[in-house]
Design a protein around this motif. Sequence first.
Motif, PDB file in Angstrom:
ATOM      1  N   GLY A   8      56.370  14.916  43.259  1.00 43.90           N
ATOM      2  CA  GLY A   8      55.572  13.763  43.671  1.00 43.90           C
ATOM      3  C   GLY A   8      54.915  13.960  45.020  1.00 43.90           C
ATOM      4  O   GLY A   8      53.867  13.367  45.299  1.00 43.90           O
ATOM      5  N   GLU A   9      55.529  14.797  45.885  1.00 38.96           N
ATOM      6  CA  GLU A   9      54.937  15.089  47.182  1.00 38.96           C
ATOM      7  C   GLU A   9      53.922  16.216  47.108  1.00 38.96           C
ATOM      8  O   GLU A   9      52.934  16.223  47.832  1.00 38.96           O
ATOM      9  N   VAL A  10      54.156  17.176  46.246  1.00 26.86           N
ATOM     10  CA  VAL A  10      53.324  18.380  46.199  1.00 26.86           C
ATOM     11  C   VAL A  10      52.255  18.310  45.124  1.00 26.86           C
ATOM     12  O   VAL A  10      51.110  18.701  45.343  1.00 26.86           O
ATOM     13  N   VAL A  11      52.616  17.792  43.939  1.00 22.01           N
ATOM     14  CA  VAL A  11      51.717  17.812  42.777  1.00 22.01           C
ATOM     15  C   VAL A  11      51.192  16.410  42.518  1.00 22.01           C
ATOM     16  O   VAL A  11      51.838  15.597  41.860  1.00 22.01           O
ATOM     17  N   GLU A  12      50.027  16.138  43.026  1.00 21.45           N
ATOM     18  CA  GLU A  12      49.404  14.839  42.818  1.00 21.45           C
ATOM     19  C   GLU A  12      48.480  14.847  41.616  1.00 21.45           C
ATOM     20  O   GLU A  12      48.398  13.880  40.878  1.00 21.45           O
ATOM     21  N   ARG A  13      47.781  15.950  41.423  1.00 18.99           N
ATOM     22  CA  ARG A  13      46.793  16.104  40.356  1.00 18.99           C
ATOM     23  C   ARG A  13      46.543  17.593  40.158  1.00 18.99           C
ATOM     24  O   ARG A  13      47.085  18.430  40.899  1.00 18.99           O
ATOM     25  N   PRO A  14      45.719  17.994  39.192  1.00 19.73           N
ATOM     26  CA  PRO A  14      45.452  19.428  38.993  1.00 19.73           C
ATOM     27  C   PRO A  14      44.971  20.145  40.243  1.00 19.73           C
ATOM     28  O   PRO A  14      45.296  21.318  40.460  1.00 19.73           O
ATOM     29  N   ALA A  15      44.206  19.452  41.082  1.00 17.49           N
ATOM     30  CA  ALA A  15      43.728  20.080  42.313  1.00 17.49           C
ATOM     31  C   ALA A  15      44.883  20.486  43.214  1.00 17.49           C
ATOM     32  O   ALA A  15      44.810  21.510  43.915  1.00 17.49           O
ATOM     33  N   SER A  16      45.966  19.697  43.210  1.00 18.11           N
ATOM     34  CA  SER A  16      47.135  20.049  44.016  1.00 18.11           C
ATOM     35  C   SER A  16      47.791  21.322  43.492  1.00 18.11           C
ATOM     36  O   SER A  16      48.243  22.169  44.268  1.00 18.11           O
ATOM     37  N   VAL A  17      47.824  21.466  42.165  1.00 16.06           N
ATOM     38  CA  VAL A  17      48.406  22.662  41.560  1.00 16.06           C
ATOM     39  C   VAL A  17      47.585  23.889  41.923  1.00 16.06           C
ATOM     40  O   VAL A  17      48.126  24.938  42.319  1.00 16.06           O
ATOM     41  N   ILE A  18      46.277  23.783  41.804  1.00 12.09           N
ATOM     42  CA  ILE A  18      45.418  24.929  42.081  1.00 12.09           C
ATOM     43  C   ILE A  18      45.543  25.346  43.539  1.00 12.09           C
ATOM     44  O   ILE A  18      45.498  26.532  43.883  1.00 12.09           O
ATOM     45  N   LYS A  19      45.703  24.400  44.430  1.00 14.23           N
ATOM     46  CA  LYS A  19      45.866  24.717  45.854  1.00 14.23           C
ATOM     47  C   LYS A  19      47.121  25.558  46.080  1.00 14.23           C
ATOM     48  O   LYS A  19      47.066  26.610  46.743  1.00 14.23           O
ATOM     49  N   GLU A  20      48.252  25.104  45.519  1.00 11.61           N
ATOM     50  CA  GLU A  20      49.503  25.827  45.732  1.00 11.61           C
ATOM     51  C   GLU A  20      49.460  27.221  45.117  1.00 11.61           C
ATOM     52  O   GLU A  20      49.919  28.198  45.729  1.00 11.61           O
ATOM     53  N   LEU A  21      48.895  27.338  43.931  1.00 15.05           N
ATOM     54  CA  LEU A  21      48.865  28.630  43.262  1.00 15.05           C
ATOM     55  C   LEU A  21      47.903  29.601  43.935  1.00 15.05           C
ATOM     56  O   LEU A  21      48.189  30.798  44.055  1.00 15.05           O
ATOM     57  N   LEU A  22      46.755  29.108  44.365  1.00 13.34           N
ATOM     58  CA  LEU A  22      45.812  29.977  45.070  1.00 13.34           C
ATOM     59  C   LEU A  22      46.390  30.447  46.401  1.00 13.34           C
ATOM     60  O   LEU A  22      46.199  31.604  46.800  1.00 13.34           O
ATOM     61  N   GLU A  23      47.081  29.568  47.107  1.00 17.52           N
ATOM     62  CA  GLU A  23      47.688  29.969  48.368  1.00 17.52           C
ATOM     63  C   GLU A  23      48.734  31.055  48.139  1.00 17.52           C
ATOM     64  O   GLU A  23      48.859  31.990  48.942  1.00 17.52           O
ATOM     65  N   ASN A  24      49.492  30.944  47.036  1.00 15.92           N
ATOM     66  CA  ASN A  24      50.456  32.000  46.714  1.00 15.92           C
ATOM     67  C   ASN A  24      49.753  33.336  46.462  1.00 15.92           C
ATOM     68  O   ASN A  24      50.213  34.398  46.897  1.00 15.92           O
ATOM     69  N   SER A  25      48.631  33.283  45.752  1.00 18.04           N
ATOM     70  CA  SER A  25      47.884  34.515  45.473  1.00 18.04           C
ATOM     71  C   SER A  25      47.352  35.144  46.753  1.00 18.04           C
ATOM     72  O   SER A  25      47.396  36.362  46.936  1.00 18.04           O
ATOM     73  N   LEU A  26      46.828  34.315  47.642  1.00 11.59           N
ATOM     74  CA  LEU A  26      46.301  34.835  48.902  1.00 11.59           C
ATOM     75  C   LEU A  26      47.414  35.416  49.763  1.00 11.59           C
ATOM     76  O   LEU A  26      47.242  36.467  50.392  1.00 11.59           O
ATOM     77  N   ASP A  27      48.556  34.740  49.784  1.00 12.52           N
ATOM     78  CA  ASP A  27      49.689  35.274  50.543  1.00 12.52           C
ATOM     79  C   ASP A  27      50.196  36.587  49.963  1.00 12.52           C
ATOM     80  O   ASP A  27      50.791  37.404  50.679  1.00 12.52           O
ATOM     81  N   ALA A  28      49.972  36.786  48.647  1.00 14.47           N
ATOM     82  CA  ALA A  28      50.412  38.025  47.988  1.00 14.47           C
ATOM     83  C   ALA A  28      49.443  39.180  48.210  1.00 14.47           C
ATOM     84  O   ALA A  28      49.627  40.259  47.642  1.00 14.47           O
ATOM     85  N   GLY A  29      48.407  38.953  49.022  1.00 12.24           N
ATOM     86  CA  GLY A  29      47.469  40.031  49.329  1.00 12.24           C
ATOM     87  C   GLY A  29      46.410  40.253  48.273  1.00 12.24           C
ATOM     88  O   GLY A  29      45.809  41.337  48.215  1.00 12.24           O
ATOM     89  N   ALA A  30      46.132  39.272  47.444  1.00  7.25           N
ATOM     90  CA  ALA A  30      45.130  39.420  46.382  1.00  7.25           C
ATOM     91  C   ALA A  30      43.746  39.644  46.977  1.00  7.25           C
ATOM     92  O   ALA A  30      43.398  39.065  48.011  1.00  7.25           O
ATOM     93  N   ARG A  31      42.946  40.459  46.299  1.00  7.41           N
ATOM     94  CA  ARG A  31      41.553  40.669  46.690  1.00  7.41           C
ATOM     95  C   ARG A  31      40.585  40.165  45.624  1.00  7.41           C
ATOM     96  O   ARG A  31      39.404  40.012  45.884  1.00  7.41           O
ATOM     97  N   HIS A  32      41.106  39.890  44.434  1.00  8.24           N
ATOM     98  CA  HIS A  32      40.298  39.301  43.371  1.00  8.24           C
ATOM     99  C   HIS A  32      41.164  38.282  42.629  1.00  8.24           C
ATOM    100  O   HIS A  32      42.289  38.575  42.253  1.00  8.24           O
ATOM    101  N   ILE A  33      40.625  37.091  42.413  1.00  5.27           N
ATOM    102  CA  ILE A  33      41.362  36.022  41.744  1.00  5.27           C
ATOM    103  C   ILE A  33      40.472  35.422  40.663  1.00  5.27           C
ATOM    104  O   ILE A  33      39.329  35.033  40.931  1.00  5.27           O
ATOM    105  N   ASP A  34      41.003  35.364  39.429  1.00  5.30           N
ATOM    106  CA  ASP A  34      40.300  34.725  38.314  1.00  5.30           C
ATOM    107  C   ASP A  34      40.998  33.415  37.992  1.00  5.30           C
ATOM    108  O   ASP A  34      42.220  33.374  37.819  1.00  5.30           O
ATOM    109  N   ILE A  35      40.214  32.344  37.884  1.00  5.66           N
ATOM    110  CA  ILE A  35      40.750  31.007  37.611  1.00  5.66           C
ATOM    111  C   ILE A  35      40.130  30.495  36.318  1.00  5.66           C
ATOM    112  O   ILE A  35      38.899  30.475  36.179  1.00  5.66           O
ATOM    113  N   GLU A  36      40.965  30.085  35.394  1.00 11.28           N
ATOM    114  CA  GLU A  36      40.495  29.515  34.127  1.00 11.28           C
ATOM    115  C   GLU A  36      41.073  28.109  33.980  1.00 11.28           C
ATOM    116  O   GLU A  36      42.282  27.907  34.128  1.00 11.28           O
ATOM    117  N   VAL A  37      40.196  27.157  33.685  1.00  8.31           N
ATOM    118  CA  VAL A  37      40.594  25.755  33.633  1.00  8.31           C
ATOM    119  C   VAL A  37      40.092  25.141  32.336  1.00  8.31           C
ATOM    120  O   VAL A  37      38.978  25.434  31.892  1.00  8.31           O
TER     121      VAL A  37
END
Length: 611
Positions: free
Chosen positions: A18-47
């Motif tokens: 309830g604090e972290v996941v408000e809507r799909p945009a909240s999910v995409i934020k957390e997952l993208l931040e994880n990818s960036l922290d993992a050193g990603a240089r290319h990210i594909d997003i499918e919705v």
Amino acid sequence: MSRIQTLPPRLANQIAAGEVVERPASVIKELLENSLDAGARHIDIEVEAGGVKLLRIRDDGHGIDRQDLELALQRHATSKIRELTDLEQVGSLGFRGEALASISSVSRLVLTSNVSSEASEGWSARAEGRDMAVQLSPAPHPRGSTVEVRDLFYNTPARRKFLRTERTEFGHLDRMVRRLALARFDVGIQLRHNGRILHQLRPAAAELEQEQRVAALCGPAFIEHALTLDAEASGLRLWGWVAEPTFSRSQADLQQFFVNGRSVMDRLVGHAVRQAYRDVLYGDRHPAFVLFLELDPALVDVNVHPAKHEVRFRDGRLVHDFIFRTLHHTLAGTRAGQRPAVEPASTRPEAPEAEWPEPGQSALTLAEQRHREGATSLAGGLSARSGSGPVGRTLLAAQAALYRTDAVHGAQTPEGPIPPLGYALAQLKGIYILAESAEGLIVVDMHAAHERIVYERMKAAQAREGIRRQPLLVPLALAVSEAEADCAEREQELLEELGLSLQRTGPEALTLREVPALLADGSVEQLARDVLADLMEQGRSVRVQQQVDELLATMACHGSVRANRQLSLAEMNALLRDMETTERSGQCNHGRPTWAHLTLADLDKLFLRGR
């Protein structure tokens, strides 16, 4: 009351969601931040279906080991911090270790990862909010990770009812992707919605490539009207783009600020930006900017908000002053002739598809020609009354000797290069000056232009002399809180610099003895209380200077040339030259543009020449 008991893991995770996941945009934020922290240089997003039906993110980061996959879906499990000292200088975007656990508690989640760049086989972890059990199985996957989130809130129907339409939810998601794409120019990002590619952003290393990405995400008009800046001081660096004052918006929907790559909404930052734009914005318009602040992670606390939207600076006053001074200096360079004028309505571009606009929102359609370095500026100037008195007329008469009469159209022009605003041709209705430039026709609102010139000169004179103080005939007793009295005693030196003499006369009492001379006729008690409130909340106050500037602006308005005042060609040219050398002369004290530019191409379009 019932007995105290430990919450079941699933319920605890759903509460955390309830604090972290408000809507799909909240999910995409957390997952993208994880990818960036993992050193990603290319990210594909499918919705699909705005992110409610499907969210799939694939990156080429360093991946997750098989033995860590199950742990990655547990609460408070993270690879980003180990001890308290790590939390005090967080360099990653995520660090709480709650995102994946919270998301998996309200969806059907599959995490597939591979840490090897040689082997093509990875491992997959599957979890559903129903029982929170994690199932591991081998799965083919290149180096990196893929997170698939399906049926968001399928097991919490009450939460799902609060979601909006697919279009609205995807709008929030798209804005979040754009924001993170601005934060990391070095990462390529592709976004598909319902099978359609919406963004395909390549990594941008060069300045031109970065500007192209900003234009793609914030609209081409923004980058065309943007001023670039890059400043460093006291261990702080501020760089990015700020829109010139005449490019503003009716809402604060194109304002992006990043602290060490993290998108934040901070009141201190917002206040500093507003103060920098204070006397150059029209009415209640809002500035547009994309700015990046870099500083030692130990000097900023990012652990003050569950969704990490806010930060707290260790030295807020230093950060505020640095941002204000940098923007103030950048905006001071918007001199008439060096930045764009207002474009005629017939050739105005369509409103940009800016990054954060709501339907119907658009920027002011003010055109631009890029900054021209080394523009020639002729000497000369108007007095505070611009020729309304004998001194002003003497100056203008002397300056007129620089000009010769052009036999063709009667305009007085000197020998040499044509300056940016050209040479005066005539007055129109006693309001506008018409001038011929190297590229076409210049139209100047003479009152608005001279108002800015006089105002800037009065501000410069006041800055040289400092704020003069005037003793009150009868000292004023103020009843304040103990915290306010402590603040006044602690900041006595700063208060005196602002022209206020406040002495503590009791635990909750102050006596006001001196005030700024220019503001002595105003509400001095309210001024003192407002300044104290600013000092307690922000560590500084510009309220005195703001009121002084407002008074100077009023004086400049009355001291500048008025409508229907007939000027000679020499006086008109003197005003044009002053505009070219005066800071912020592209707009008047109220934020309105002071000049417009019609090129020969614009005029040809009006008269259908060449068709």
